[in-house]
Design an enzyme around this catalytic site. Structure first.
Site, PDB file in Angstrom:
ATOM      1  N   LYS A   1     -19.430  25.168  46.877  1.00  0.00           N
ATOM      2  CA  LYS A   1     -20.823  24.830  47.189  1.00  0.00           C
ATOM      3  C   LYS A   1     -21.000  24.550  48.691  1.00  0.00           C
ATOM      4  O   LYS A   1     -20.011  24.409  49.415  1.00  0.00           O
ATOM      5  CB  LYS A   1     -21.261  23.639  46.323  1.00  0.00           C
ATOM      6  CG  LYS A   1     -21.153  23.918  44.805  1.00  0.00           C
ATOM      7  CD  LYS A   1     -22.268  24.782  44.270  1.00  0.00           C
ATOM      8  CE  LYS A   1     -22.120  25.478  42.960  1.00  0.00           C
ATOM      9  NZ  LYS A   1     -21.770  24.828  41.758  1.00  0.00           N
TER      10      LYS A   1
HETATM   11  C1  LIG Z   1     -21.826  24.714  40.132  1.00  0.00           C
HETATM   12  C2  LIG Z   1     -22.997  24.577  39.219  1.00  0.00           C
HETATM   13  C3  LIG Z   1     -23.113  23.522  38.299  1.00  0.00           C
HETATM   14  C4  LIG Z   1     -21.971  22.594  37.983  1.00  0.00           C
HETATM   15  O1  LIG Z   1     -21.485  21.890  39.057  1.00  0.00           O
HETATM   16  P1  LIG Z   1     -20.135  21.045  38.894  1.00  0.00           P
HETATM   17  O2  LIG Z   1     -20.140  20.144  40.089  1.00  0.00           O
HETATM   18  O3  LIG Z   1     -19.000  22.010  38.901  1.00  0.00           O
HETATM   19  O4  LIG Z   1     -20.226  20.284  37.619  1.00  0.00           O
HETATM   20  C5  LIG Z   1     -24.296  23.377  37.599  1.00  0.00           C
HETATM   21  N1  LIG Z   1     -25.311  24.238  37.750  1.00  0.00           N
HETATM   22  C6  LIG Z   1     -25.221  25.290  38.588  1.00  0.00           C
HETATM   23  C7  LIG Z   1     -26.403  26.206  38.723  1.00  0.00           C
HETATM   24  C8  LIG Z   1     -24.059  25.499  39.333  1.00  0.00           C
HETATM   25  O5  LIG Z   1     -23.971  26.576  40.138  1.00  0.00           O
END
Ligand SMILES: *Cc1c(COP(=O)(O)O)cnc(C)c1O
Length: 396
Positions: free
Chosen positions: A193
């Site tokens: 991210k």
């Molecule tokens: C990455 C992601 C999540 C989950 O995030 P985590 O921190 O791995 O739990 C949820 N929704 C979307 C759209 C994502 O891309």
């Protein structure tokens, strides 16, 4: 003299799909946390929560070990439970839908807007029933969802708005950072991210007493956290007020996050520069480009750069396109396999192929190109050269 006749004469590079930007500051921050002897939730987490809340202009923030945890807590905070329905998009990561199932509610999918690929307010409105409790838009790829429309729908039908902002650190809607628009906003600091803590997440909330309840729920339902019990000024006593979860962030992760947040604006500028190059290079090449900013006052965080192949102009299919890029060392991804195409959800929710045509059409054509500050200008040139070369080769 040899002149280069086409782009494939370039030496093959290796451009992975994603890499985090970690530097001396992150390493120093984590080492300092290690040396302090306090490695679980403590002063680094408190500081990260405060700085993050300020960054997104939210009244309060809870640091967690994932965005999935944030979504789960947000649904509980909104009072969503068995018998309730939550409207969301099929074009998302499975965690968005799984957490709705975790609280015993029913995920109701509605199709996306063909341009932004975010949940369509009209499609969502058509799915509202007396059992609907919340709307759960995703700021897909970092493009802001149409929040005015969702907030209006929510007010009209007395629904909660929970934002999946996993892609939206750095996203702005109507000149406001994503983080204080809906009732709850859920951020991810997963490794790929825009801002990472390895694993981690943040929940921001509007209502102070609800947020304080969720803070306890995130740590076993205990009245005091470890810092409040074990630090010199603390007290050993605590009460368990509810059956909570184990969702707290560690100080090691928070130290990493603080270093990332410090240079976040600069990291975003690099992304924006690369996006500008991609957008101008691919404009005439047989692709549908991602929307720059859907409305005035919006800012895209460019978590993902998603191209859609135009089958009217290209003879190559998405799967082959990905294979050919892989053969020249370029990693790509697809975001996401739509929820309703997974057999599990077909069985659980009664959805099937054909239910969400806008989503499916986009899914069948899309691929995500490498986009991260760790890329060099030369890497970006290489991606552009290879993608445009392929498009020329397979042009109708
Ligand atoms: C990455 C992601 C999540 C989950 O995030 P985590 O921190 O791995 O739990 C949820 N929704 C979307 C759209 C994502 O891309």
């Amino acid at each position: 003299m040899v002149t280069s006749s086409n782009s494939t004469d370039q030496a093959v590079r290796s451009v992975p799909y994603a890499l985090p930007y970690l530097a001396d500051e992150e390493i120093a921050g984590v080492v300092a946390a290690l040396r302090s002897g306090w490695i679980t939730t403590g002063p680094q987490v408190k500081e990260f929560e405060q700085r993050f809340a300020r960054h997104v202009k939210a009244p309060q923030a809870i640091a967690l070990n994932s965005c999935t945890a944030a979504l789960h807590l947000a649904l509980l905070g909104a009072g969503v439970g068995p018998g309730d329905e939550v409207i969301t998009t099929p074009l998302t990561f499975c965690a968005t839908v799984n957490t709705i199932l975790h609280v015993g509610a029913r995920p109701v999918l509605a199709d996306v807007d063909p341009r932004t690929l975010c949940l369509s307010p009209d499609a969502a409105a058509a799915k509202i029933t007396p059992r609907t409790k919340a709307l759960l838009p995703v700021h897909y790829a970092g493009c802001p969802a149409d929040m005015a429309a969702f907030l209006h729908l929510a007010q009209e039908h007395r629904l909660a708005v929970i934002e999946d902002a996993a892609h939206a650190i750095g996203t702005e809607y109507n000149n406001q950072p994503i983080g204080a628009l809906g009732d709850f906003t859920c951020f991810s600091f997963y490794a790929t991210k825009n801002l990472t803590t390895g694993e981690g997440g943040m929940l921001t909330g509007k209502d102070e007493s609800t947020t304080e309840r969720l803070r306890k729920l995130a740590l076993h339902g205990m009245s005091r956290d470890a810092w409040q019990r074990y630090s010199l000024a603390g007290s050993w006593a605590y009460q368990v007020e509810m059956a909570g979860f184990k969702y707290n962030m560690t100080d090691l992760a928070a130290a990493l996050g603080l270093a990332q947040l410090e240079r976040f604006a600069w990291l975003q500028q690099i992304r924006e520069g690369y996006v500008a190059r991609y957008q101008s290079a691919f404009a005439e090449s047989g692709f549908e480009l991602p929307p720059q900013s859907p409305r005035p006052g919006d800012r895209h965080s460019w978590h993902l750069y998603i191209l859609r192949l135009d089958p009217c102009q290209l003879t190559i299919e998405r799967g082959d396109f990905i294979k050919q890029l892989q053969a020249v060392g370029i990693g790509t991804s697809v975001h996401f396999i739509p929820i309703h195409l997974h057999p599990y959800y077909q069985q659980e929710l009664g959805v099937r192929p054909g239910d969400f045509p806008v989503t499916e059409r986009a899914y069948s054509r899309m691929l995500s190109l490498p986009l991260y500050p760790k890329l060099s200008e030369e890497d970006v040139s290489y991606v552009i050269a290879q993608v445009t070369h392929l498009a020329q080769r397979y042009r109708k």
